[in-house]
Design a protein around this motif. Structure first.
Motif, PDB file in Angstrom:
ATOM      1  N   TYR A 103      -6.849   2.743  -5.257  1.00  0.00           N
ATOM      2  CA  TYR A 103      -7.485   3.079  -6.702  1.00  0.00           C
ATOM      3  C   TYR A 103      -7.524   4.622  -6.421  1.00  0.00           C
ATOM      4  O   TYR A 103      -7.281   5.246  -7.568  1.00  0.00           O
ATOM      5  CB  TYR A 103      -8.903   2.506  -7.001  1.00  0.00           C
ATOM      6  N   GLU A 104      -7.951   5.226  -5.431  1.00  0.00           N
ATOM      7  CA  GLU A 104      -8.288   6.689  -5.249  1.00  0.00           C
ATOM      8  C   GLU A 104      -6.940   7.381  -5.602  1.00  0.00           C
ATOM      9  O   GLU A 104      -6.689   8.301  -6.075  1.00  0.00           O
ATOM     10  CB  GLU A 104      -8.810   6.874  -3.837  1.00  0.00           C
ATOM     11  N   LYS A 105      -6.036   6.797  -4.909  1.00  0.00           N
ATOM     12  CA  LYS A 105      -4.541   7.471  -5.078  1.00  0.00           C
ATOM     13  C   LYS A 105      -3.876   7.397  -6.752  1.00  0.00           C
ATOM     14  O   LYS A 105      -3.560   8.452  -7.283  1.00  0.00           O
ATOM     15  CB  LYS A 105      -3.245   6.654  -4.195  1.00  0.00           C
ATOM     16  N   LEU A 106      -4.080   6.364  -7.093  1.00  0.00           N
ATOM     17  CA  LEU A 106      -4.073   6.117  -8.478  1.00  0.00           C
ATOM     18  C   LEU A 106      -4.611   7.101  -9.522  1.00  0.00           C
ATOM     19  O   LEU A 106      -4.106   7.632 -10.532  1.00  0.00           O
ATOM     20  CB  LEU A 106      -3.703   4.667  -9.036  1.00  0.00           C
ATOM     21  N   ASP A 107      -5.870   7.024  -9.427  1.00  0.00           N
ATOM     22  CA  ASP A 107      -6.923   7.819 -10.228  1.00  0.00           C
ATOM     23  C   ASP A 107      -6.516   9.327 -10.084  1.00  0.00           C
ATOM     24  O   ASP A 107      -6.720  10.288 -10.900  1.00  0.00           O
ATOM     25  CB  ASP A 107      -8.233   7.382  -9.775  1.00  0.00           C
ATOM     26  N   GLU A 108      -6.152   9.686  -8.889  1.00  0.00           N
ATOM     27  CA  GLU A 108      -6.067  10.991  -8.592  1.00  0.00           C
ATOM     28  C   GLU A 108      -4.541  11.377  -9.098  1.00  0.00           C
ATOM     29  O   GLU A 108      -4.664  12.569  -9.865  1.00  0.00           O
ATOM     30  CB  GLU A 108      -5.877  11.189  -6.880  1.00  0.00           C
ATOM     31  N   ALA A 109      -3.927  10.692  -8.864  1.00  0.00           N
ATOM     32  CA  ALA A 109      -2.765  10.812  -9.975  1.00  0.00           C
ATOM     33  C   ALA A 109      -2.624  10.990 -11.203  1.00  0.00           C
ATOM     34  O   ALA A 109      -2.074  11.920 -12.122  1.00  0.00           O
ATOM     35  CB  ALA A 109      -1.507   9.724  -9.569  1.00  0.00           C
ATOM     36  N   LYS A 110      -3.457  10.143 -11.778  1.00  0.00           N
ATOM     37  CA  LYS A 110      -3.685  10.157 -13.295  1.00  0.00           C
ATOM     38  C   LYS A 110      -4.423  11.520 -13.766  1.00  0.00           C
ATOM     39  O   LYS A 110      -3.867  12.031 -14.732  1.00  0.00           O
ATOM     40  CB  LYS A 110      -4.719   8.952 -13.921  1.00  0.00           C
ATOM     41  N   PRO A 114      -0.653   4.975   4.598  1.00  0.00           N
ATOM     42  CA  PRO A 114      -0.951   4.605   3.049  1.00  0.00           C
ATOM     43  C   PRO A 114      -2.376   3.837   3.331  1.00  0.00           C
ATOM     44  O   PRO A 114      -3.085   3.594   4.352  1.00  0.00           O
ATOM     45  CB  PRO A 114       0.004   3.575   2.801  1.00  0.00           C
ATOM     46  N   PRO A 115      -3.292   3.917   2.131  1.00  0.00           N
ATOM     47  CA  PRO A 115      -4.511   3.334   2.230  1.00  0.00           C
ATOM     48  C   PRO A 115      -4.497   1.825   2.613  1.00  0.00           C
ATOM     49  O   PRO A 115      -3.597   1.169   2.466  1.00  0.00           O
ATOM     50  CB  PRO A 115      -5.129   3.338   0.803  1.00  0.00           C
ATOM     51  N   GLY A 116      -5.755   1.674   3.227  1.00  0.00           N
ATOM     52  CA  GLY A 116      -5.676   0.324   3.931  1.00  0.00           C
ATOM     53  C   GLY A 116      -6.723  -0.738   3.251  1.00  0.00           C
ATOM     54  O   GLY A 116      -6.988  -1.633   3.584  1.00  0.00           O
ATOM     55  N   ASP A 117      -7.183  -0.236   1.922  1.00  0.00           N
ATOM     56  CA  ASP A 117      -8.026  -0.817   1.192  1.00  0.00           C
ATOM     57  C   ASP A 117      -8.199  -0.675  -0.386  1.00  0.00           C
ATOM     58  O   ASP A 117      -7.403   0.228  -0.613  1.00  0.00           O
ATOM     59  CB  ASP A 117      -9.415  -0.840   1.621  1.00  0.00           C
ATOM     60  N   TRP A 118      -8.502  -1.594  -0.872  1.00  0.00           N
ATOM     61  CA  TRP A 118      -8.439  -1.348  -2.662  1.00  0.00           C
ATOM     62  C   TRP A 118      -8.967  -0.070  -3.009  1.00  0.00           C
ATOM     63  O   TRP A 118      -8.339   0.595  -3.835  1.00  0.00           O
ATOM     64  CB  TRP A 118      -9.320  -2.426  -3.283  1.00  0.00           C
ATOM     65  N   GLU A 119     -10.014   0.238  -2.428  1.00  0.00           N
ATOM     66  CA  GLU A 119     -10.658   1.468  -3.038  1.00  0.00           C
ATOM     67  C   GLU A 119      -9.574   2.833  -2.738  1.00  0.00           C
ATOM     68  O   GLU A 119      -9.622   3.529  -3.505  1.00  0.00           O
ATOM     69  CB  GLU A 119     -11.880   2.162  -2.256  1.00  0.00           C
ATOM     70  N   GLY A 120      -8.960   2.773  -1.314  1.00  0.00           N
ATOM     71  CA  GLY A 120      -7.870   3.794  -1.306  1.00  0.00           C
ATOM     72  C   GLY A 120      -6.781   3.662  -2.132  1.00  0.00           C
ATOM     73  O   GLY A 120      -6.310   4.842  -2.708  1.00  0.00           O
ATOM     74  N   SER A 159       0.696  -1.457   0.044  1.00  0.00           N
ATOM     75  CA  SER A 159      -0.053  -0.027   0.182  1.00  0.00           C
ATOM     76  C   SER A 159       0.759   1.111   0.042  1.00  0.00           C
ATOM     77  O   SER A 159       0.521   2.209  -0.787  1.00  0.00           O
ATOM     78  CB  SER A 159      -0.968   0.041   1.219  1.00  0.00           C
ATOM     79  N   TYR A 160       1.829   1.329   0.806  1.00  0.00           N
ATOM     80  CA  TYR A 160       2.864   2.386   0.734  1.00  0.00           C
ATOM     81  C   TYR A 160       3.746   2.669  -0.591  1.00  0.00           C
ATOM     82  O   TYR A 160       3.606   3.759  -1.092  1.00  0.00           O
ATOM     83  CB  TYR A 160       3.954   2.217   1.970  1.00  0.00           C
ATOM     84  N   GLN A 161       3.739   1.411  -1.078  1.00  0.00           N
ATOM     85  CA  GLN A 161       4.365   1.521  -2.595  1.00  0.00           C
ATOM     86  C   GLN A 161       3.396   2.291  -3.360  1.00  0.00           C
ATOM     87  O   GLN A 161       3.912   3.347  -4.240  1.00  0.00           O
ATOM     88  CB  GLN A 161       4.841   0.327  -3.130  1.00  0.00           C
ATOM     89  N   VAL A 162       2.320   1.764  -3.437  1.00  0.00           N
ATOM     90  CA  VAL A 162       1.210   2.607  -4.212  1.00  0.00           C
ATOM     91  C   VAL A 162       0.991   3.871  -4.069  1.00  0.00           C
ATOM     92  O   VAL A 162       0.967   4.794  -5.015  1.00  0.00           O
ATOM     93  CB  VAL A 162      -0.058   1.647  -4.423  1.00  0.00           C
ATOM     94  N   LYS A 163       0.958   4.349  -2.791  1.00  0.00           N
ATOM     95  CA  LYS A 163       0.769   5.581  -2.199  1.00  0.00           C
ATOM     96  C   LYS A 163       1.929   6.603  -2.845  1.00  0.00           C
ATOM     97  O   LYS A 163       1.781   7.757  -3.251  1.00  0.00           O
ATOM     98  CB  LYS A 163       0.787   5.545  -0.663  1.00  0.00           C
ATOM     99  N   CYS A 164       3.018   5.923  -2.849  1.00  0.00           N
ATOM    100  CA  CYS A 164       4.087   6.795  -3.061  1.00  0.00           C
ATOM    101  C   CYS A 164       4.471   6.977  -4.633  1.00  0.00           C
ATOM    102  O   CYS A 164       5.004   7.744  -5.267  1.00  0.00           O
ATOM    103  CB  CYS A 164       5.426   6.189  -2.644  1.00  0.00           C
ATOM    104  N   CYS A 165       3.627   6.086  -5.461  1.00  0.00           N
ATOM    105  CA  CYS A 165       3.588   6.612  -6.987  1.00  0.00           C
ATOM    106  C   CYS A 165       2.865   7.701  -7.214  1.00  0.00           C
ATOM    107  O   CYS A 165       3.219   8.320  -8.099  1.00  0.00           O
ATOM    108  CB  CYS A 165       3.016   5.081  -7.761  1.00  0.00           C
ATOM    109  N   ARG A 166       1.870   7.963  -6.354  1.00  0.00           N
ATOM    110  CA  ARG A 166       1.269   9.229  -6.302  1.00  0.00           C
ATOM    111  C   ARG A 166       2.055  10.169  -5.858  1.00  0.00           C
ATOM    112  O   ARG A 166       2.214  11.382  -6.628  1.00  0.00           O
ATOM    113  CB  ARG A 166      -0.015   8.839  -5.616  1.00  0.00           C
ATOM    114  N   GLU A 167       2.825   9.947  -4.591  1.00  0.00           N
ATOM    115  CA  GLU A 167       3.545  11.126  -4.151  1.00  0.00           C
ATOM    116  C   GLU A 167       4.668  11.692  -5.019  1.00  0.00           C
ATOM    117  O   GLU A 167       5.013  12.836  -5.159  1.00  0.00           O
ATOM    118  CB  GLU A 167       3.974  10.511  -2.818  1.00  0.00           C
ATOM    119  N   HIS A 168       5.210  10.856  -5.648  1.00  0.00           N
ATOM    120  CA  HIS A 168       6.319  11.010  -6.706  1.00  0.00           C
ATOM    121  C   HIS A 168       6.183  11.449  -7.973  1.00  0.00           C
ATOM    122  O   HIS A 168       7.044  11.432  -8.875  1.00  0.00           O
ATOM    123  CB  HIS A 168       7.509   9.882  -6.370  1.00  0.00           C
ATOM    124  N   SER A 169       4.892  11.368  -8.289  1.00  0.00           N
ATOM    125  CA  SER A 169       4.470  11.803  -9.697  1.00  0.00           C
ATOM    126  C   SER A 169       3.571  13.092  -9.587  1.00  0.00           C
ATOM    127  O   SER A 169       4.126  14.038  -9.471  1.00  0.00           O
ATOM    128  CB  SER A 169       3.512  10.499 -10.469  1.00  0.00           C
TER     129      SER A 169
END
Length: 174
Positions: A91-98, A83-89, A54-64
């Protein structure tokens, strides 16, 4: 041919964000198919003292997108939010980054060139130009976290390969 800062950063980050989102899709589907508790994957680590999936996914958003937001402000300070504790969280980080990356214009990126930028964390202050921050600090961090997210799944036997990490490359159009 000259390449712009925009071209060196934004399209590839969008490509990898989409690939990481597809990895989350595969992880979620695998958990559902096998009856695995989501937290087993969301909280998975390569080694005990390393941050979880979850932290790795969160950091994809943080460093983009987070890096772009930081350049706008002139300072990047790592987020200490959990970091998010569920799938929805995730997805939210990645969709926000996109969405945020898609909203960045080439003109805005070119306006960053030469701008003062600092990384600050605790007693550490690292001065950069905006372009050097994006290309030599944020981008390597972005790839590190995307790779680690991939590796966490691969280490657990997920049937993924290099193309799952790369996603859809930008090919020449006929």
């Amino acid at each position: 041919m000259t390449i712009s800062l925009y071209d060196a950063v934004i399209p590839t980050q969008l490509q990898i964000i989409a690939a990481v989102r597809a990895l989350v899709d595969k992880a979620k589907a695998d958990c559902e198919d096998k009856g695995t508790a989501p937290e087993e994957i969301i909280g998975a680590r390569l080694i005990e003292n390393m941050q979880p999936f979850s932290y790795q996914v969160k950091c994809c958003r943080e460093h983009s997108l987070g890096a772009i937001e930081a350049v706008r402000e002139g300072v990047f300070t790592p987020s200490l939010a959990a970091p998010p504790g569920d799938w929805e969280g995730l997805y939210e980080k990645l969709d926000e980054a996109k969405a945020g990356l898609e909203a960045v214009s080439e003109a805005e990126m070119e306006g960053f060139v030469g701008q003062h930028m600092e990384f600050r964390f605790k007693d550490t202050v690292m001065p950069f130009t905006a372009e050097n921050f994006l290309l030599s600090f944020a981008q390597p961090n972005f790839y590190f976290h995307a790779t680690t997210a991939y590796d966490l799944l691969r280490a657990r036997g997920f049937p993924i390969g290099k193309l799952d990490f790369i996603g859809m490359p930008r090919m020449k159009r006929a």
